[in-house]
Design an enzyme around this catalytic site. Structure first.
Site, PDB file in Angstrom:
ATOM      1  N   PRO A 106       0.829  -1.196   0.000  1.00  0.00           N
ATOM      2  CA  PRO A 106       0.000   0.000   0.000  1.00  0.00           C
ATOM      3  C   PRO A 106       0.861   1.242   0.000  1.00  0.00           C
ATOM      4  O   PRO A 106       2.088   1.161   0.096  1.00  0.00           O
ATOM      5  CB  PRO A 106      -0.791  -0.137   1.309  1.00  0.00           C
ATOM      6  N   GLY A 108       1.518   3.410   2.180  1.00  0.00           N
ATOM      7  CA  GLY A 108       2.296   3.708   3.368  1.00  0.00           C
ATOM      8  C   GLY A 108       3.456   2.771   3.597  1.00  0.00           C
ATOM      9  O   GLY A 108       4.129   2.866   4.614  1.00  0.00           O
ATOM     10  N   CYS A 109       3.690   1.827   2.708  1.00  0.00           N
ATOM     11  CA  CYS A 109       4.689   0.798   2.950  1.00  0.00           C
ATOM     12  C   CYS A 109       5.673   0.791   1.798  1.00  0.00           C
ATOM     13  O   CYS A 109       5.332   0.409   0.687  1.00  0.00           O
ATOM     14  CB  CYS A 109       4.016  -0.559   3.093  1.00  0.00           C
ATOM     15  N   GLY A 110       6.905   1.181   2.055  1.00  0.00           N
ATOM     16  CA  GLY A 110       7.873   1.306   0.976  1.00  0.00           C
ATOM     17  C   GLY A 110       8.759   0.112   0.772  1.00  0.00           C
ATOM     18  O   GLY A 110       9.524   0.073  -0.179  1.00  0.00           O
ATOM     19  N   CYS A 112       7.522  -3.341   1.337  1.00  0.00           N
ATOM     20  CA  CYS A 112       6.771  -4.592   1.335  1.00  0.00           C
ATOM     21  C   CYS A 112       7.231  -5.495   0.202  1.00  0.00           C
ATOM     22  O   CYS A 112       7.471  -5.039  -0.909  1.00  0.00           O
ATOM     23  CB  CYS A 112       5.280  -4.318   1.168  1.00  0.00           C
TER      24      CYS A 112
END
Length: 271
Positions: A106, A108-110, A112
């Site tokens: 998503p 907000g997740c760099g 993942c």
């Protein structure tokens, strides 16, 4: 292609009562970043400037070293999302295959989807160069950026990344619902317009986490200015990469954390 802003009905409930409202809200869609027919990442993003996003993601993630290693970019809209399809040169395609990195995350997740802990903290290039910025340019950078955020003006729900030139001018801005995506779009726009990232600073409307330092380092930008805080790891990475990190840049001032020689502060206690 889907518009980046949607008008959505709601009810505003306040102390004096309630009323029907029609709000402009930022759109987000799944965007698949496809290299030579294989999906490398699926990110939730604002559906605008996607050619810049694709190029910037490739550069900021170190998938390619130069913009000319991307032979073509095509944005294809599907019922459930968008594909940014890129064709890489044979040498870049081979390097990507050996790297074996896949990301799905998503906004907000760099980080993942990486397949090993070693990939989370990657060796970064060390940046040097002769760039110098004035105290006034850095202190006013986020306020100057604020004047170039039309999506935020409509929705109050997007981040921005801008490029500050040595003379204190915001030369280029990209927006997105994701702070990582906004920086990717800026990196791609710089490369596609032929602006050298080493000639200025990147200005962010967000906190600074480690992946933003990584993207700036791979892009070759020696100064990062942010309106909010860095993480401690981001600061260590900036120091190792030779990046000047200025944070809490608002209200006419800023905190200077690493490689301060690029900022002309005039203060005797900053060397």
């Amino acid at each position: 292609m889907k518009r980046p802003v949607a008008s959505c009905p709601g009810v505003s409930v306040q102390q004096g009562g309630q009323r029907a409202v029609l709000r402009a809200l930022p759109e987000e869609v799944p965007v698949a970043l496809v290299f030579n027919g294989e999906t490398q990442a699926v990110m939730m993003a604002s559906p605008c400037d996607l050619e810049d996003f694709a190029a910037g993601f490739a550069l900021g993630e170190g998938i390619v070293q130069r913009i000319d290693q991307i032979e073509a970019i095509e944005v294809v809209t599907h019922d459930h999302g968008i594909e940014a399809q890129m064709e890489l040169t044979p040498d870049a395609a081979k390097a990507l295959h050996l790297r074996r990195r896949a990301m799905t995350g998503p906004v907000g997740c760099g980080l993942c989807g990486i397949d090993s802990l070693d990939q989370a903290i990657r060796p970064l290039p060390h940046l040097s160069g002769e760039l110098r910025l004035t105290h006034e340019a850095v202190a006013g950078a986020t306020e100057a950026l604020r004047a170039h955020q039309p999506l935020h003006d409509q929705t109050h729900g997007t981040h921005a990344a801008g490029f500050l030139t040595a003379d204190g001018t915001i030369a280029l801005v990209r927006e997105d619902v994701g702070r990582h995506n906004a920086l990717d779009k800026l990196i791609g726009a710089l490369a596609r317009t032929g602006i050298d990232p080493a000639s200025g600073a990147m200005v962010l409307t967000s906190r600074v986490s480690v992946e933003l330092i990584q993207k700036a380092a791979f892009a070759g930008c020696p100064v990062l200015i942010a309106v909010s805080a860095p993480t401690a790891l981001a600061l260590r990475q900036a120091d190792q990469a030779g990046i000047t990190l200025a944070a809490f840049a608002r209200g006419g001032g800023f905190d200077l954390y690493s490689h301060p020689h690029r900022i002309q502060t005039g203060a005797t206690d900053v060397a």
